[in-house]
Motif scaffolding. Structure first.
Motif, PDB file in Angstrom:
ATOM      1  N   PHE A 164       0.908  -1.095   0.211  1.00 48.35           N
ATOM      2  CA  PHE A 164       0.121   0.175  -0.011  1.00 48.35           C
ATOM      3  C   PHE A 164       0.956   1.251  -0.153  1.00 48.35           C
ATOM      4  N   LYS A 165       1.946   1.124   0.744  1.00 50.03           N
ATOM      5  CA  LYS A 165       2.793   2.194   1.072  1.00 50.03           C
ATOM      6  C   LYS A 165       3.514   2.343  -0.410  1.00 50.03           C
ATOM      7  N   MET A 199       1.428   4.337  -3.062  1.00 55.67           N
ATOM      8  CA  MET A 199       1.167   5.640  -2.561  1.00 55.67           C
ATOM      9  C   MET A 199       2.556   6.330  -2.967  1.00 55.67           C
ATOM     10  N   LYS A 200       3.605   5.952  -2.855  1.00 56.65           N
ATOM     11  CA  LYS A 200       4.859   6.400  -3.206  1.00 56.65           C
ATOM     12  C   LYS A 200       5.172   6.819  -4.805  1.00 56.65           C
ATOM     13  N   ASP A 231       2.357   7.004  -6.569  1.00 57.47           N
ATOM     14  CA  ASP A 231       1.151   7.974  -6.826  1.00 57.47           C
ATOM     15  C   ASP A 231       0.267   7.281  -7.804  1.00 57.47           C
ATOM     16  N   PHE A 260      -2.855   5.967  -7.435  1.00 54.64           N
ATOM     17  CA  PHE A 260      -3.938   6.085  -6.729  1.00 54.64           C
ATOM     18  C   PHE A 260      -5.140   5.223  -7.039  1.00 54.64           C
ATOM     19  N   ILE A 304      -4.672   2.113  -5.234  1.00 50.09           N
ATOM     20  CA  ILE A 304      -4.981   2.293  -3.998  1.00 50.09           C
ATOM     21  C   ILE A 304      -6.562   2.464  -3.801  1.00 50.09           C
ATOM     22  N   TYR A 305      -7.384   3.062  -4.805  1.00 53.17           N
ATOM     23  CA  TYR A 305      -8.808   2.918  -4.675  1.00 53.17           C
ATOM     24  C   TYR A 305      -9.109   1.486  -4.849  1.00 53.17           C
ATOM     25  N   GLU A 316      -7.430  -1.362  -4.034  1.00 50.86           N
ATOM     26  CA  GLU A 316      -7.149  -1.935  -2.854  1.00 50.86           C
ATOM     27  C   GLU A 316      -8.508  -2.058  -1.922  1.00 50.86           C
ATOM     28  N   MET A 317      -9.013  -0.681  -1.628  1.00 50.82           N
ATOM     29  CA  MET A 317      -9.872  -0.513  -0.647  1.00 50.82           C
ATOM     30  C   MET A 317     -11.610  -0.921  -1.194  1.00 50.82           C
ATOM     31  N   GLU A 318     -11.635  -0.885  -2.545  1.00 46.42           N
ATOM     32  CA  GLU A 318     -12.815  -1.399  -3.101  1.00 46.42           C
ATOM     33  C   GLU A 318     -12.909  -2.804  -2.847  1.00 46.42           C
ATOM     34  N   SER A 319     -12.122  -3.709  -2.966  1.00 44.85           N
ATOM     35  CA  SER A 319     -11.981  -4.883  -2.851  1.00 44.85           C
ATOM     36  C   SER A 319     -12.153  -5.597  -1.595  1.00 44.85           C
ATOM     37  N   THR A 320     -11.754  -4.621  -0.680  1.00 48.48           N
ATOM     38  CA  THR A 320     -11.867  -4.876   0.892  1.00 48.48           C
ATOM     39  C   THR A 320     -13.003  -4.658   1.285  1.00 48.48           C
ATOM     40  N   ASN A 321     -13.876  -3.654   0.836  1.00 48.89           N
ATOM     41  CA  ASN A 321     -15.033  -3.174   1.147  1.00 48.89           C
ATOM     42  C   ASN A 321     -16.292  -4.318   1.405  1.00 48.89           C
ATOM     43  N   TYR A 322     -15.608  -5.317   0.712  1.00 47.27           N
ATOM     44  CA  TYR A 322     -16.330  -6.569   0.843  1.00 47.27           C
ATOM     45  C   TYR A 322     -16.568  -7.289   1.998  1.00 47.27           C
TER      46      TYR A 322
END
Lengths: 283, 283
Positions: free
Chosen positions: A253-254, A257-258, A260, A262, A265-266, A268-274
């Motif tokens: 994840f870091k 971000m480094k 850029d 994103f 990053i989006y 990563e979060m979307e798939s974890t929203n599950y």
């Protein structure tokens, strides 16, 4: 089941005692603890009916062990030695491999049932005991086939009656999986707390800025080190594996971000929203 | 303050609208959103009184912006262009440096107040709006000296009236500290969820073993990627710094475990238990 001996009367032992007494008022709960002050507190809180010692276990119908898992490994063989042929010992430890192993050749192995009630709060000690803690929760039972049928039947009836659903698993699978869904959460929480506390030392007042999200994420960092250190020790290999995967995911994840990235990053979060759907089933 | 325009009517905008309407029934809340379906939902939920567009902002006494922080940076100068001289614009974004920067030379800079109400849940959209969300919470206000005194006074009175305590801070300090107490918690939660979901793909049913501790620790992993991606992007340097410290702490914990130094593990947890006292002040 008339005489129940509760070895350890903190959050788990005390909450079990409360629910069992509410369900079966004729039962006598005898408390055993290293510290007399704990027993006095448990008596005052009405968690136990009487104080007892290990020597009294000869009268036990059921012994419930809810103490740190290293102490369980040490004491369990002696406890089995002391109970009568008709007695049953259960433990509530968060690890199962070492506990099952220490009694695998014990002459009274069939008088022991290995359990892990998945329930708790971040608090500890007799005052942390609450009613209804086990309602709707899972009780993982290991090596059920190694326990005398009539004894397991009685015990499982009791734990069903206080609201638990019973799930069977071998000790190795238990320790491997619980590392992910419980042990890792505790470490992530403790280290998050540490990271922010370290920062606070240099930058005053940042906790004024913390909201309910932070509170929820570090809640487990209030947990008892005396209870958790031996759990991590006994489940060392599995916990290290989960920690490595967690650290890899954070590092990835870091790196995103480094770079850029994103969009990634989006995702990563979307798939974890599950996790939403998954958490709906958890209380 | 008669005409309030709420740009974005999700969790934060919707909850603010609810509390303001309860407090000041004479106020008219006008809703503005990219999607008409959101406005219809907000109307049906009684969060807003009327639908509006940016062109209507010429009638605004107060504009509240509660949209993703990248959209705020893009829209804010236009919004300031459109409001009357007597109007005030506030934003509720979780970053403050970029938002303050984009209007630093705007002719109507004095009609803008940069805020961050530290309140929320893991849910999003109009249906997530709840009453009393801001009661007892902190509202961080940045660069207060750059806003016309009479306008800030009115706004701060309004936010005090819905139960918030006001704290003043510069945008740089805000973004640095909020990375620790909010942004990092979200990443730790998302990556914990990911680690366990990845495992679940291979090993079925492990979520049956998850308890309330896990649920609490991954709660923030339900948060909206659309809201959080631009936050991480705008606060990139600070977030990377906190992530590095967090990863270092986790790696150190893992090394201590590998070295069987469970005395040090105990101390790590014991010294973090102090979070109890800190959390007592957080709702």
């Amino acid at each position: 089941m008339k005489n129940i001996y509760s070895i350890g009367i903190g959050l788990i032992g005390g909450s079990l005692a409360k629910d069992i007494k509410a369900l079966r008022p004729d039962v006598i709960i005898h408390g055993i603890s290293r510290k007399d002050s704990t027993l006095e507190e448990a008596l005052a809180l009405n968690l136990i009916d009487k104080k007892a010692t290990l020597d009294d276990l000869k009268n036990a119908d059921l012994v419930i062990i809810s103490i740190p898992v290293d102490a369980t490994v040490k004491l369990l063989p002696t406890i089995l030695d002391l109970i009568p042929e008709t007695g049953l010992v259960v433990d509530a430890g968060s690890t199962k491999v070492d506990i099952c192993k220490v009694v695998e050749n014990h002459p009274k192995r069939r008088n022991f049932l290995a359990m892990h009630p998945i329930a708790g709060t971040e608090h500890s000690g007799p005052a942390a005991a609450i009613s209804g803690l086990f309602q709707g929760k899972t009780n993982i039972v290991c090596e059920v086939e190694k326990t005398t049928f009539k004894l397991q039947e009685k015990a499982l009836k009791l734990f069903s009656d206080i609201g638990m659903r019973i799930r069977y698993m071998n000790p190795e699978a238990h320790d491997k999986h619980i590392a992910y869904v419980s042990h890792l959460s505790h470490i992530s929480s403790f280290m998050l707390g540490k990271t922010v506390i370290d920062k606070e030392r240099n930058e005053r007042d940042i906790f004024d800025m913390a909201g309910s999200g932070f509170a929820s994420t570090v809640r487990l960092a209030k947990s008892s080190p005396a209870m958790w250190t031996p759990i991590f020790k006994q489940n060392k290999a599995n916990v290290i594996e989960t920690l490595e995967e967690y650290i890899n995911n954070l590092s990835h994840f870091k790196e995103l971000m480094k770079q850029d990235d994103f969009e990634a990053i989006y995702k990563e979060m979307e798939s974890t929203n599950y996790i939403k759907d998954i958490l709906n089933g958890i209380h």
